[in-house]
Design an enzyme around this catalytic site. Structure first.
Site, PDB file in Angstrom:
ATOM      1  N   SER A  15     -10.157   5.765  -4.907  1.00  0.00           N
ATOM      2  CA  SER A  15     -11.108   6.859  -5.119  1.00  0.00           C
ATOM      3  C   SER A  15     -10.647   7.857  -6.162  1.00  0.00           C
ATOM      4  CB  SER A  15     -11.349   7.575  -3.791  1.00  0.00           C
ATOM      5  OG  SER A  15     -10.137   8.112  -3.272  1.00  0.00           O
ATOM      6  N   TYR A  23     -15.287   0.896  -7.178  1.00  0.00           N
ATOM      7  CA  TYR A  23     -16.566   1.529  -6.875  1.00  0.00           C
ATOM      8  C   TYR A  23     -17.575   1.317  -7.993  1.00  0.00           C
ATOM      9  CZ  TYR A  23     -13.836   3.577  -3.152  1.00  0.00           C
ATOM     10  OH  TYR A  23     -13.025   3.734  -2.046  1.00  0.00           O
ATOM     11  N   ARG A  42     -10.818  10.388   1.491  1.00  0.00           N
ATOM     12  CA  ARG A  42     -10.754  11.116   2.761  1.00  0.00           C
ATOM     13  C   ARG A  42     -11.994  11.970   2.964  1.00  0.00           C
ATOM     14  NH1 ARG A  42      -4.214  11.910   2.258  1.00  0.00           N
ATOM     15  NH2 ARG A  42      -3.779   9.729   2.785  1.00  0.00           N
ATOM     16  N   ARG A  66       1.257   9.989   5.806  1.00  0.00           N
ATOM     17  CA  ARG A  66       1.480   8.607   6.252  1.00  0.00           C
ATOM     18  C   ARG A  66       2.724   8.001   5.620  1.00  0.00           C
ATOM     19  NH1 ARG A  66      -4.909   7.550   5.238  1.00  0.00           N
ATOM     20  NH2 ARG A  66      -5.648   8.445   7.210  1.00  0.00           N
ATOM     21  N   GLU A  98       7.171  -6.609   0.838  1.00  0.00           N
ATOM     22  CA  GLU A  98       6.053  -6.489   1.775  1.00  0.00           C
ATOM     23  C   GLU A  98       5.051  -7.632   1.585  1.00  0.00           C
ATOM     24  OE1 GLU A  98       5.423  -4.655   4.269  1.00  0.00           O
ATOM     25  OE2 GLU A  98       6.414  -2.717   4.102  1.00  0.00           O
ATOM     26  N   LYS A 145      -2.346  -1.620  -3.555  1.00  0.00           N
ATOM     27  CA  LYS A 145      -3.171  -0.420  -3.555  1.00  0.00           C
ATOM     28  C   LYS A 145      -2.266   0.806  -3.663  1.00  0.00           C
ATOM     29  CE  LYS A 145      -6.552   2.060  -0.688  1.00  0.00           C
ATOM     30  NZ  LYS A 145      -7.275   2.091   0.598  1.00  0.00           N
ATOM     31  N   LYS A 160       0.855  -1.187   0.000  1.00  0.00           N
ATOM     32  CA  LYS A 160       0.000   0.000   0.000  1.00  0.00           C
ATOM     33  C   LYS A 160       0.889   1.233   0.000  1.00  0.00           C
ATOM     34  CE  LYS A 160      -3.757   2.277   2.532  1.00  0.00           C
ATOM     35  NZ  LYS A 160      -4.638   2.201   3.726  1.00  0.00           N
TER      36      LYS A 160
END
Length: 321
Positions: free
Chosen positions: A272, A311, A204, A215, A231, A246, A194
């Site tokens: 998004s 979505y 958000r 982050r 990872e 992602k 990610k």
């Protein structure tokens, strides 16, 4: 010398269907859904909304009828319910747990019900874990909270828990916690690779994020490709039942690398920002919406995804039927 003419296999729609290499199936599409106390449209994500509990049940039933393979739930608490630790994330009466119970009541085992296992929606500071006085996120304490959150989600009816905070050791801890509490059959979908992406902006808004800072200390640098494989390998070694990359569309190289080494299903999240860009361009008449949606999801599957979170899952499932 015989002239090679690959165009012979493109002459008609029937011919193109016959030789098509990738076929997206409705059952491999997962619909992300937001549950809150009060429903509302999300301005930066046309066609997406935060559902109240009754609306969530209706939306889940509609998605299942369309044939989607799964539903991924995100909880959006009221501002007054947020605190520094995100304690509503594992509260029995937290909005996400109530949403999971409502969906299981509505659709049972007709689809796979998934839960986002992360604290960012529930914290006042908007980070994915406990924040220390110096601003760092406390990895190990956060992992303990993730385990409690996964247990609450499993008890509420989640078939799959999905730790998305990129904390080291999160998969092993959650697996041990689930097994120790008798939830051996609950699967873990690990957000394995990610990235600290700019394409999360509309999300958000969807979760009314109160993020302070960024982050980048725990999500991956977008410049790093090999790190994504590392990872994913760590999460596989810790017992992940599925792994995820992602975002999806701008990380197809990482997705292909992870798919090449994974011996479990690989998911990718069309985030998004990817959704918003296509919708915005289509609204202005710059691209053909349906073709762009189908092409974008097909590219993700072509790169190696067995599962796509998008979505457009319900709408696309209808087209594929």
């Amino acid at each position: 010398m015989v002239q090679v003419r690959p165009r012979r296999l493109r002459t008609t729609p029937a011919m193109r269907r016959l030789v098509r290499e990738i076929e997206v199936r409705p059952s491999q599409l997962v619909l992300p859904m937001f549950v809150a106390e009060h429903g509302a449209d999300i301005s930066s994500m046309p066609g997406v909304r935060r559902h109240d509990l009754d609306g969530l049940k209706r939306a889940a039933e509609s998605a299942v009828a369309a044939g989607v393979g799964g539903l991924m739930l995100f909880g959006v608490p009221e501002d007054d319910d947020k605190d520094n630790f995100g304690s509503q994330g594992w509260a029995e009466d937290g909005i996400l747990q109530r949403g999971l119970s409502a969906v299981r009541e509505a659709v049972g085992d007709e689809t796979v019900v998934m839960a986002d296992t992360c604290l960012d929606e529930f914290t006042t500071h908007g980070h994915c874990g406990f924040v220390l006085e110096d601003g760092r996120v406390d990895n190990d304490a956060t992992v303990v909270a993730y385990t409690e959150m996964a247990l609450a989600q499993a008890a509420a009816g989640a078939h799959v828990v999905a730790p998305s905070g990129m904390m080291d050791g999160q998969v092993a801890a959650i697996r041990a916690g689930l097994d120790g509490a008798g939830f051996e059959d609950v699967s873990i979908l690990a957000y394995a690779a990610k990235y600290a992406s700019s394409f999360y902006g509309p999300f958000r808004e969807a979760v009314t994020s109160t993020l302070q800072g960024d982050r980048k200390t725990y999500q991956q640098d977008p410049a790093n490709r090999r790190e994504g494989v590392r990872e994913a390998a760590l999460d596989l070694n810790e017992g992940a039942d599925m792994v995820m990359v992602k975002p999806a569309g701008y990380y197809l190289d990482v997705l292909a690398d992870v798919a090449a080494i994974a011996d479990v299903p690989v998911a990718a999240y069309q985030v998004s920002g990817e959704h918003a860009m296509i919708e915005a361009a289509a609204e202005r008449g710059w691209i053909e919406r349906r073709r762009a949606v189908e092409e974008s999801v097909t590219a993700i599957v072509r790169a190696g995804a067995d599962i796509v979170l998008t979505y457009w899952a319900e709408e696309m499932a209808g087209w594929l039927k």
